[in-house]
Design a protein around this motif. Structure first.
Motif, PDB file in Angstrom:
ATOM      1  N   ALA A  95      -1.430  -0.275  -4.525  1.00  0.00           N
ATOM      2  CA  ALA A  95      -1.073  -1.245  -5.556  1.00  0.00           C
ATOM      3  C   ALA A  95      -1.907  -1.025  -6.823  1.00  0.00           C
ATOM      4  CB  ALA A  95      -1.270  -2.659  -5.024  1.00  0.00           C
ATOM      5  N   ASP A  96      -3.194  -0.754  -6.651  1.00  0.00           N
ATOM      6  CA  ASP A  96      -4.051  -0.493  -7.808  1.00  0.00           C
ATOM      7  C   ASP A  96      -3.599   0.752  -8.560  1.00  0.00           C
ATOM      8  OD1 ASP A  96      -5.592  -2.710  -7.294  1.00  0.00           O
ATOM      9  OD2 ASP A  96      -7.296  -1.604  -6.469  1.00  0.00           O
ATOM     10  N   LEU A  97      -3.268   1.802  -7.828  1.00  0.00           N
ATOM     11  CA  LEU A  97      -2.830   3.045  -8.476  1.00  0.00           C
ATOM     12  C   LEU A  97      -1.535   2.830  -9.255  1.00  0.00           C
ATOM     13  CD1 LEU A  97      -3.594   5.585  -5.601  1.00  0.00           C
ATOM     14  CD2 LEU A  97      -4.803   5.392  -7.784  1.00  0.00           C
ATOM     15  N   ALA A  98      -0.616   2.089  -8.659  1.00  0.00           N
ATOM     16  CA  ALA A  98       0.641   1.803  -9.361  1.00  0.00           C
ATOM     17  C   ALA A  98       0.377   0.968 -10.611  1.00  0.00           C
ATOM     18  CB  ALA A  98       1.608   1.082  -8.429  1.00  0.00           C
ATOM     19  N   ALA A  99      -0.538   0.001 -10.492  1.00  0.00           N
ATOM     20  CA  ALA A  99      -0.821  -0.881 -11.628  1.00  0.00           C
ATOM     21  C   ALA A  99      -1.521  -0.150 -12.761  1.00  0.00           C
ATOM     22  CB  ALA A  99      -1.660  -2.066 -11.155  1.00  0.00           C
ATOM     23  N   VAL A 100      -2.535   0.656 -12.436  1.00  0.00           N
ATOM     24  CA  VAL A 100      -3.309   1.314 -13.481  1.00  0.00           C
ATOM     25  C   VAL A 100      -2.482   2.348 -14.231  1.00  0.00           C
ATOM     26  CG1 VAL A 100      -4.303   3.286 -12.223  1.00  0.00           C
ATOM     27  CG2 VAL A 100      -5.671   2.112 -13.960  1.00  0.00           C
ATOM     28  N   ASP A 143       3.204  -8.027  -1.327  1.00  0.00           N
ATOM     29  CA  ASP A 143       2.770  -9.077  -2.253  1.00  0.00           C
ATOM     30  C   ASP A 143       1.687  -8.582  -3.210  1.00  0.00           C
ATOM     31  OD1 ASP A 143       1.256  -9.082   0.309  1.00  0.00           O
ATOM     32  OD2 ASP A 143      -0.009 -10.526  -0.761  1.00  0.00           O
ATOM     33  N   LEU A 144       0.919  -7.548  -2.791  1.00  0.00           N
ATOM     34  CA  LEU A 144      -0.093  -6.983  -3.671  1.00  0.00           C
ATOM     35  C   LEU A 144       0.543  -6.308  -4.881  1.00  0.00           C
ATOM     36  CD1 LEU A 144      -2.529  -5.420  -1.028  1.00  0.00           C
ATOM     37  CD2 LEU A 144      -2.822  -7.554  -2.314  1.00  0.00           C
ATOM     38  N   PHE A 145       1.781  -5.888  -4.740  1.00  0.00           N
ATOM     39  CA  PHE A 145       2.524  -5.284  -5.851  1.00  0.00           C
ATOM     40  C   PHE A 145       3.233  -6.355  -6.672  1.00  0.00           C
ATOM     41  CE2 PHE A 145       1.937  -1.967  -2.791  1.00  0.00           C
ATOM     42  CZ  PHE A 145       1.847  -0.792  -3.504  1.00  0.00           C
TER      43      PHE A 145
END
Length: 265
Positions: free
Chosen positions: A183-188, A207-209
């Motif tokens: 999720a962090d990689l997708a967000a950043v 839900d993290l996404f």
């Protein structure tokens, strides 16, 4: 590449966007570097706008990170593992990017011999033979297994005309945790949607996404025709049977079938 503090409430991709990152709003795929990946894996990467190479997680010997299951052109049940002998300097905790090739020259010769044995009779072999040159050269210019396996995927994407971008997770900010990291990689990287394979959907905490405005798109491939063995054998067989243009058309059709707007449940 600068690292963003993902835990900071003031972190904003809108004000601190790195020009090396893809344009915000893309479809993201995250996958470990595989040696000549399976057809389903290649199809998922091909459908994405960019591929984040997951190179900073633990190396797993019984996975595809250093090996590919080949199948003969005339008989998909005639199969053989092609492996790059790999040493883990840090033991079982060694990250993928730190795994080392054992006897690079012997591995290079064996890789070429087996590929020729299985696919040299294909009319499409010359295109693959030429594309293999930079992959084979890496056996003598690097000691990292991941460099070779990532390159083996890149050349297939290049042959298919993929225009996406490749990044590495080890150069991006992400917290530990199986789903949290993804999720962090997708967000950043500013993804609008994360393209997730059927295996990943079994454990992913969606839900993290969704809490960060990123949809999760389950990636599905056909089950008939050449796809019936697509989860088991390398995409090389399909490439050498169909040729790059025909396989690219097939993968575009699969990519078009993905319902990117429907969040996973």
């Amino acid at each position: 590449m600068p690292r963003t503090n993902l835990s900071s409430p003031t972190a904003s991709t809108a004000v601190s966007w790195d020009p090396d990152l893809p344009a915000p709003g893309g479809l993201c795929s995250i996958h470990q570097p595989n040696l000549f990946p399976r057809l389903t894996t290649l199809a998922k990467l091909f459908a994405a706008d960019y591929w984040i190479v997951l190179d900073d997680v633990q190396f797993t010997r019984r996975d595809y990170q250093h090996r590919a299951r080949l199948a003969a052109l005339g008989d998909p049940l005639q199969r053989q593992w092609l492996s790059i002998p790999t040493r883990l300097p840090g033991g079982r905790r060694t990250a993928i990017r730190n795994a080392l090739i054992v006897d690079p020259m012997r591995s290079r010769r064996r890789t070429m011999q087996i590929l020729w044995q299985y696919f040299g009779s294909s009319p499409h072999w010359p295109a693959l033979d030429q594309a293999l040159v930079p992959v084979l050269d890496l056996f003598t210019t690097t000691d990292k297994t991941a460099d070779v396996t990532e390159a083996s995927t890149r050349i297939l994407l290049d042959l298919l005309g993929w225009k996406g971008q490749v990044l590495r997770s080890s150069r991006l900010a992400a917290r530990p945790g199986r789903s949290q990291r993804l999720a962090d990689l997708a967000a950043v990287t500013g993804a609008r949607s994360y393209l997730c394979g059927t295996g990943g959907m079994k454990y992913l905490e969606t839900d993290l996404f969704t809490s960060r405005g990123i949809t999760v798109t389950p990636f599905r491939t056909p089950t008939a025709g050449g796809w019936d063995s697509g989860r088991a054998i390398s995409a090389l067989r399909a490439l050498m049977l169909l040729g790059p243009p025909a396989l690219a058309d097939a993968l575009r059709a699969v990519a078009a079938d993905q319902d990117e707007s429907r969040p996973a449940v």
